[in-house]
Design a protein around this motif. Structure first.
Motif, mmCIF file in Angstrom:
data_model
loop_
_atom_site.group_PDB
_atom_site.id
_atom_site.type_symbol
_atom_site.label_atom_id
_atom_site.label_comp_id
_atom_site.label_asym_id
_atom_site.label_seq_id
_atom_site.Cartn_x
_atom_site.Cartn_y
_atom_site.Cartn_z
ATOM 1 N N UNK A 3 9.699 -3.287 -3.883
ATOM 2 C CA UNK A 3 9.710 -2.826 -5.254
ATOM 3 C C UNK A 3 8.667 -1.775 -5.438
ATOM 4 N N UNK A 4 8.710 -1.156 -6.606
ATOM 5 C CA UNK A 4 7.719 -0.145 -6.898
ATOM 6 C C UNK A 4 6.596 -0.680 -7.743
ATOM 7 N N UNK A 5 6.347 -1.955 -7.706
ATOM 8 C CA UNK A 5 5.348 -2.546 -8.587
ATOM 9 C C UNK A 5 4.132 -3.075 -7.864
ATOM 10 N N UNK A 6 3.930 -2.679 -6.651
ATOM 11 C CA UNK A 6 2.736 -3.084 -5.932
ATOM 12 C C UNK A 6 2.932 -4.372 -5.183
ATOM 13 N N UNK A 7 1.967 -4.672 -4.317
ATOM 14 C CA UNK A 7 2.022 -5.875 -3.508
ATOM 15 C C UNK A 7 1.856 -5.534 -2.048
ATOM 16 N N UNK A 8 1.324 -6.447 -1.261
ATOM 17 C CA UNK A 8 1.059 -6.170 0.147
ATOM 18 C C UNK A 8 2.326 -6.108 0.977
ATOM 19 N N UNK A 9 2.165 -5.557 2.185
ATOM 20 C CA UNK A 9 3.285 -5.489 3.123
ATOM 21 C C UNK A 9 3.645 -6.885 3.598
ATOM 22 N N UNK A 304 9.803 8.034 -1.324
ATOM 23 C CA UNK A 304 9.302 8.592 -2.585
ATOM 24 C C UNK A 304 10.106 8.079 -3.773
ATOM 25 N N UNK A 305 11.425 8.015 -3.619
ATOM 26 C CA UNK A 305 12.266 7.553 -4.724
ATOM 27 C C UNK A 305 11.867 6.150 -5.163
ATOM 28 N N UNK A 306 11.534 5.309 -4.210
ATOM 29 C CA UNK A 306 11.192 3.921 -4.531
ATOM 30 C C UNK A 306 9.770 3.800 -5.083
ATOM 31 N N UNK A 307 8.851 4.569 -4.543
ATOM 32 C CA UNK A 307 7.446 4.414 -4.905
ATOM 33 C C UNK A 307 6.915 5.541 -5.777
ATOM 34 N N UNK A 308 7.808 6.275 -6.420
ATOM 35 C CA UNK A 308 7.366 7.427 -7.224
ATOM 36 C C UNK A 308 6.448 7.027 -8.376
#
Length: 591
Positions: A3-9, A304-308
């Motif tokens: 998701x694009x809302x943060x969080x670890x790998x 980029x699209x996911x993490x913009x």
């Protein structure tokens, strides 16, 4: 799901480890298979050149995999994510490189029947020039291979928690095993296997992104809105990092230096059974490069699209930009991609380092070695260079952006070497003194500019990083949500004082390092050759020069001997455009 809302790998699961270990064992198994299959033929020619019986397609895939390494897999998507799709323009550079290499260099090296590229330097100049050229190649390749090992190992360390040096040594040992046992054939067929995995991994990333975003059209639209598709910048400023001209002109010459005289690549296409197969391998490789760079760039655009709206690096979810795509998906194929694609480049480098060491340092001194002795020497050197490259990974850890650093290394060292070869292949009046002085001056200049650029990285007005954001993150660390953050790790090491040269000379695009080195070497070489009396024409072999039947000949030199017998009329520079240069050189020798 990413998701694009943060969080670890997400960490490796049990199945991730199973698939990773299985992939490593397959790579090692190919080496064992080739060793068993070729156990009756243990000649040095078989070990280093596959008996010169390889065909175009596997060699082409090996050529592509050799430099489309873990650095490309990790660095190119990160490049597209941060700077946009300009890297796609390298497709033009690949076409130019393939044509020049296939039509100019391959016929010459194939005709001479050499094993080491640097044999040519002794034939054309002398043993000292050959030794220096070989030494430069060994240093360049060992450092580059250290980077190739370090980058994926660091990624593995970040996502699995495995000890960094444990990963480095373990993956390096696998490469050593199948290089030592199977020789070039094992390297090429392992490259084929890993090339397929690499392409499948890119497709997995793009497919996962399309599912998350609701289609490829959404990805494309996000990148358009974010300015990632503005690839064509026709500004001629040589200080700008990536423009149409820096990529097409500088990038083409840089890739020519990597494919035309680099032992890792030359060793492959001269292993082909015929000259036609050798040329064909380069053109098939060109298509492979197009496919690979396209998938790599689109992977970056997908990221980029996911993490913009929530950049993982700025948000603290990953430790480096090169790890962003690891966060994108938990698909096993991506982890396999990162973990094993660097095997192809490492194994290629080890095999090439063994070849140049045997041909340039051992055989000239010990001329009566038996094939059995050479076989043991080849295997022993494979082990030595394997561990040397693992050690050089420590040096690589001190460098910045892996993609730019890797290409800069080739520019700084391969550029002057390419100039040395061109000087010898096209100018009959160039002598050993001119070639040596030109090489040294060219190397000093490129190292000066290149190292200066590492110490004083160009400012953002030359590199043009595109905006990123963390405005959509659920978890932040007291960050400014709209700022553009510095990405080059060296930025934190940059001294407060910037000399005047930092924003001019040291800011030269890294892609022009090869052009600079080539031009300085050729110009200085011609001038010094003229001053020192030129080259004795009667002592030169005509087959050391490019001849007319080499160039764009579908028959690949149906009767090259006829051209060679014509001497200077067809050998060396015969284009009327360059005849005045030759006349000036002749006048200089008379004076």
């Amino acid at each position: 799901m990413a998701t694009g809302t943060g969080g670890p790998v997400a960490p490796f699961s049990v199945w991730d480890y199973v698939v990773f270990v299985g992939t490593v064992l397959v790579a090692a198994g190919i080496g064992l298979f080739q060793a068993i299959r070729g156990r009756k033929n243990t000649s040095s020619d078989e070990f280093l050149l596959g008996g010169r019986q390889m065909t175009a397609v596997p060699v082409a895939m090996s050529l592509t995999a050799s430099f489309m390494s873990g650095i490309t897999v990790i660095g190119t998507p990160a490049e597209a994510y941060r700077f946009g799709a300009a890297f796609w323009i390298f497709g033009i550079s690949y076409a130019i490189m393939s044509t020049i290499t296939a039509e100019v260099f391959v016929p010459l090296f194939y005709r001479l029947g050499i094993t080491s590229t640097y044999e040519y330097l002794e034939m054309r100049y002398n043993m000292l020039v050959r030794t220096i050229g070989t030494s430069m190649y060994i240093f360049q390749t060992a450092l580059y291979t250290g980077m190739v090992i370090y980058a994926p190992a660091l990624a593995l360390n970040q996502i699995t928690g495995l000890d960094l040096w444990g990963v480095l040594v373990a993956t390096g040992v696998v490469c050593i095993i199948y290089c030592t046992l199977g020789g070039l054939k094992a390297v090429i067929w392992t490259d084929v296997f890993q090339m397929l995995i690499m392409l499948a991994g890119f497709v997995a990333v793009i497919a996962r992104g399309a599912v998350v975003q609701g289609g490829l059209g959404k990805i494309w639209d996000d990148c358009y809105q974010g300015g990632r598709l503005d690839a064509f910048d026709f500004d001629p400023d040589p200080l700008k990092r990536h423009t149409f001209w820096t990529i097409v002109v500088g990038g083409s010459l840089m890739w020519v230096s990597m494919y035309s005289i680099n032992q890792s690549q030359v060793q492959r296409y001269i292993s082909c059974r015929t000259l036609t197969q050798a040329k064909l391998s380069l053109y098939v490789n060109m298509v492979g490069l197009w496919v690979t760079v396209s998938l790599a760039v689109f992977s970056g655009l997908t990221m980029y699209s996911i993490y913009k709206d929530c950049d993982p690096l700025t948000n603290g979810d990953v430790g480096a930009i090169d790890q962003v795509h690891l966060k994108l998906t938990s698909v096993n194929m991506v982890q396999i991609l990162i973990c094993c694609v660097h095997f192809s480049t490492v194994s290629s480098s080890i095999n090439a380092l063994v070849a140049v060491t045997v041909e340039d340092f051992i055989r000239p001194v010990w001329k009566n070695l038996t094939e059995k002795q050479l076989s043991w020497i080849n295997m022993g050197l494979s082990v030595f260079f394997g561990f040397l490259c693992i050690g050089m990974a420590g040096v690589a850890s001190l460098m910045g952006s892996i993609l730019q650093a890797a290409l800069s290394i080739f520019g700084m060292i391969s550029g002057p070497l390419l100039g040395l070869y061109l000087l010898g292949m096209f100018w009959r009046t160039a002598n050993a003194t001119g070639g040596l002085v030109g090489l040294v001056v060219g190397l000093v200049v490129t190292l000066w500019v290149g190292i200066g650029g590492q110490i004083y990285p160009p400012l953002d007005d030359k590199t043009k990083p595109l905006p990123i954001s963390v405005a959509g993150c659920n978890r932040t660390q007291d960050l400014n949500f709209t700022t553009v953050t510095p990405w080059t790790s060296l930025a934190t090491l940059t001294p407060l004082y910037r000399p005047a040269l930092a924003d001019e000379w040291y800011s030269l695009s890294y892609l022009y390092l090869s052009v600079l080195g080539t031009l300085v070497t050729v110009i200085v070489g011609l001038v010094v050759s003229a001053i020192t009396g030129g080259c004795k024409q009667e002592k030169l072999r005509s087959d050391l020069f490019v001849i007319r039947s080499d160039l764009f000949c579908a028959g690949c030199g149906k009767d090259p001997e006829a051209d060679l017998k014509k001497g200077s009329d067809n050998a060396g520079f015969v284009d009327p455009l360059f005849n005045p240069i030759e006349k000036v050189m002749e006048m200089g020798t008379k004076l």
